[in-house]
Design a protein around this motif. Structure first.
Motif, PDB file in Angstrom:
ATOM      1  N   GLN A 106       0.872  -1.216  -0.055  1.00  0.00           N
ATOM      2  CA  GLN A 106       0.077  -0.014  -0.159  1.00  0.00           C
ATOM      3  C   GLN A 106       0.778   1.285  -0.004  1.00  0.00           C
ATOM      4  O   GLN A 106       0.800   2.103   0.843  1.00  0.00           O
ATOM      5  CB  GLN A 106      -0.991  -0.068   1.157  1.00  0.00           C
ATOM      6  N   HIS A 107       1.614   1.486  -0.987  1.00  0.00           N
ATOM      7  CA  HIS A 107       2.558   2.435  -1.195  1.00  0.00           C
ATOM      8  C   HIS A 107       1.813   3.742  -1.743  1.00  0.00           C
ATOM      9  O   HIS A 107       0.970   3.475  -2.687  1.00  0.00           O
ATOM     10  CB  HIS A 107       3.785   2.098  -1.923  1.00  0.00           C
ATOM     11  N   VAL A 126       2.180  -1.150   4.692  1.00  0.00           N
ATOM     12  CA  VAL A 126       2.297   0.298   4.445  1.00  0.00           C
ATOM     13  C   VAL A 126       3.724   0.856   4.646  1.00  0.00           C
ATOM     14  O   VAL A 126       4.708  -0.011   5.040  1.00  0.00           O
ATOM     15  CB  VAL A 126       1.274   1.187   5.408  1.00  0.00           C
ATOM     16  N   THR A 130       2.863   6.239   2.409  1.00  0.00           N
ATOM     17  CA  THR A 130       1.414   5.908   2.166  1.00  0.00           C
ATOM     18  C   THR A 130       0.549   6.966   2.689  1.00  0.00           C
ATOM     19  O   THR A 130       0.399   7.566   3.603  1.00  0.00           O
ATOM     20  CB  THR A 130       1.122   4.710   3.392  1.00  0.00           C
ATOM     21  N   ILE A 132      -3.736   7.050   2.688  1.00  0.00           N
ATOM     22  CA  ILE A 132      -4.753   6.043   2.552  1.00  0.00           C
ATOM     23  C   ILE A 132      -6.133   6.538   2.927  1.00  0.00           C
ATOM     24  O   ILE A 132      -5.942   7.393   3.836  1.00  0.00           O
ATOM     25  CB  ILE A 132      -4.489   4.718   3.124  1.00  0.00           C
ATOM     26  N   ALA A 171       0.941   5.819   7.689  1.00  0.00           N
ATOM     27  CA  ALA A 171       1.163   4.373   7.911  1.00  0.00           C
ATOM     28  C   ALA A 171       0.611   4.109   9.195  1.00  0.00           C
ATOM     29  O   ALA A 171      -0.264   2.895   9.444  1.00  0.00           O
ATOM     30  CB  ALA A 171       2.613   4.170   7.929  1.00  0.00           C
ATOM     31  N   TYR A 183       4.172  -2.056   9.027  1.00  0.00           N
ATOM     32  CA  TYR A 183       4.674  -1.183   8.189  1.00  0.00           C
ATOM     33  C   TYR A 183       6.368  -1.250   7.904  1.00  0.00           C
ATOM     34  O   TYR A 183       6.981  -2.062   8.598  1.00  0.00           O
ATOM     35  CB  TYR A 183       5.150   0.254   9.358  1.00  0.00           C
TER      36      TYR A 183
END
Length: 361
Positions: A106-107, A126, A130, A132, A171, A183
């Protein structure tokens, strides 16, 4: 030209969203290609685990191609959008029930539909870049792709705060929200991918993971849990305004969002708490998506944020006081063409996922 690429590296099957010029935003074709790739990896005995990532440095996936969905709503009253959501939500459930471990990197930017293709993976990673979240209320829409399930699995109201503001998080906050598990510093990501070629994700991630840099949600949790309780969005705003400078700033953010979308989102979250599976949540979200896409605020929100980009939407109604219970209830009614149909779950979603510690729940 395909915007999904696949390769097998050792025992690792890699699925890459390859549309970096659009921050890897999902088209219908990408959803279908990704589903096909996952089916092929599931059937390939040489593939022991799968990695989902995005091309480029800026994003895993910035969500669905909302402008295209908006155009379809304008031209066909959402018939194409309905087909997209049926296939997208089916893909979300496919990832959750995948028979092998799935690692999602999830970069960068991971919004809306980007969470849909990563947040249901068994191992969600993450990193430093990140960002999100679920920004749907900023365009008069509602969090979908299983968001109402993900954001209601932990005690407290952090998920409600994320959904009603549409804010983006780093993150540590992604982990606190239940949208990620671990992480890994950015300079270790390449090593992680190489390690996954030969190593189970549990061991690979444990070897390279580190404590995430501090976020903001956990420290504010007592205020958030108190302010965001209940079923009345107007009462939530009142409690936020009374909660000091931080609460007042959050209230101001919510007041800029679509009042209709905020009210429907809160109702969807509360209903999702009583559902038994991700699949049930996706069925509910399909109804809500179909209805809210036809409401005035979706067209106006997309116009203001993504087409004209004047950032000055004119919401209808203009405040939460104008959103009636009947308007909200109508969004949960059956839709033409019938409900979303998903296979019954054969095992718990994301069965490979390392369970959170008690103090995280």
């Amino acid at each position: 030209m395909s915007n999904i690429t696949t390769e097998v590296r050792g025992a690792l099957g890699v699925v890459t969203l390859d549309r970096p010029e659009a921050l890897n935003a999902l088209t219908h074709a990408m959803v279908m290609e990704m589903a096909d790739a996952l089916r092929a990896f599931a059937a390939d005995d040489a593939v022991e685990r799968v990695l989902i990532t995005g091309a480029g440095e800026r994003a895993l996936c910035a969500g669905g191609d909302v402008v295209s969905l908006h155009a379809d709503v304008q031209s066909t009253r959402g018939q194409g959008a309905a087909r997209f959501w049926r296939d997208e939500y089916t893909l979300n459930a496919q990832i959750a029930r995948f028979p092998k471990p799935v690692v999602a990197l999830q970069h960068g930017i991971v919004l809306g539909g980007g969470v849909g293709v990563s947040g249901h993976a068994s191992h969600r990673v993450v990193t430093d870049s990140t960002r999100i979240g679920f920004p749907e209320v900023t365009i008069g829409f509602v969090p979908d792709v299983g968001a109402t399930w993900l954001l209601t699995r932990r005690r407290g109201e952090l998920g409600t705060r994320a959904a009603l503001t549409g804010d983006h998080f780093g993150a540590a906050d992604a982990i606190a929200l239940g949208l990620a598990d671990s992480y890994v510093p950015a300079d270790r990501l390449a090593e992680l991918v190489s390690l996954l070629e030969t190593t189970h994700p549990d061991a690979a991630i444990e070897q390279l993971a580190a404590p995430a840099p501090a976020g903001s949600l956990v420290a504010a949790r007592p205020m958030i849990d108190q302010a965001f309780a209940g079923d009345d969005p107007r009462a939530i705003l009142e409690r936020l305004r009374a909660a000091g400078k931080e609460g007042a700033a959050i209230a101001e953010t919510i007041e800029r969002r679509s009042p209709f979308a905020v009210a429907v989102t809160l109702a969807a979250l509360r209903r999702a708490r009583g559902l038994r599976s991700l699949e049930e949540a996706l069925v509910q979200e399909y109804r809500v998506s179909r209805h809210t896409a036809l409401a005035a605020d979706f067209s106006e929100g997309v116009r203001a944020q993504l087409i004209d980009k004047d950032r000055s939407p004119k919401w209808t109604p203009s405040s939460l006081a104008g959103v009636t219970p009947a308007m909200v209830e109508a969004c949960f009614a059956p839709v033409p063409g019938g409900d979303l149909e998903l296979p019954q779950p054969g095992r718990p979603a994301a069965a490979h996922r390392v369970q959170p510690q008690p103090d995280q729940i």
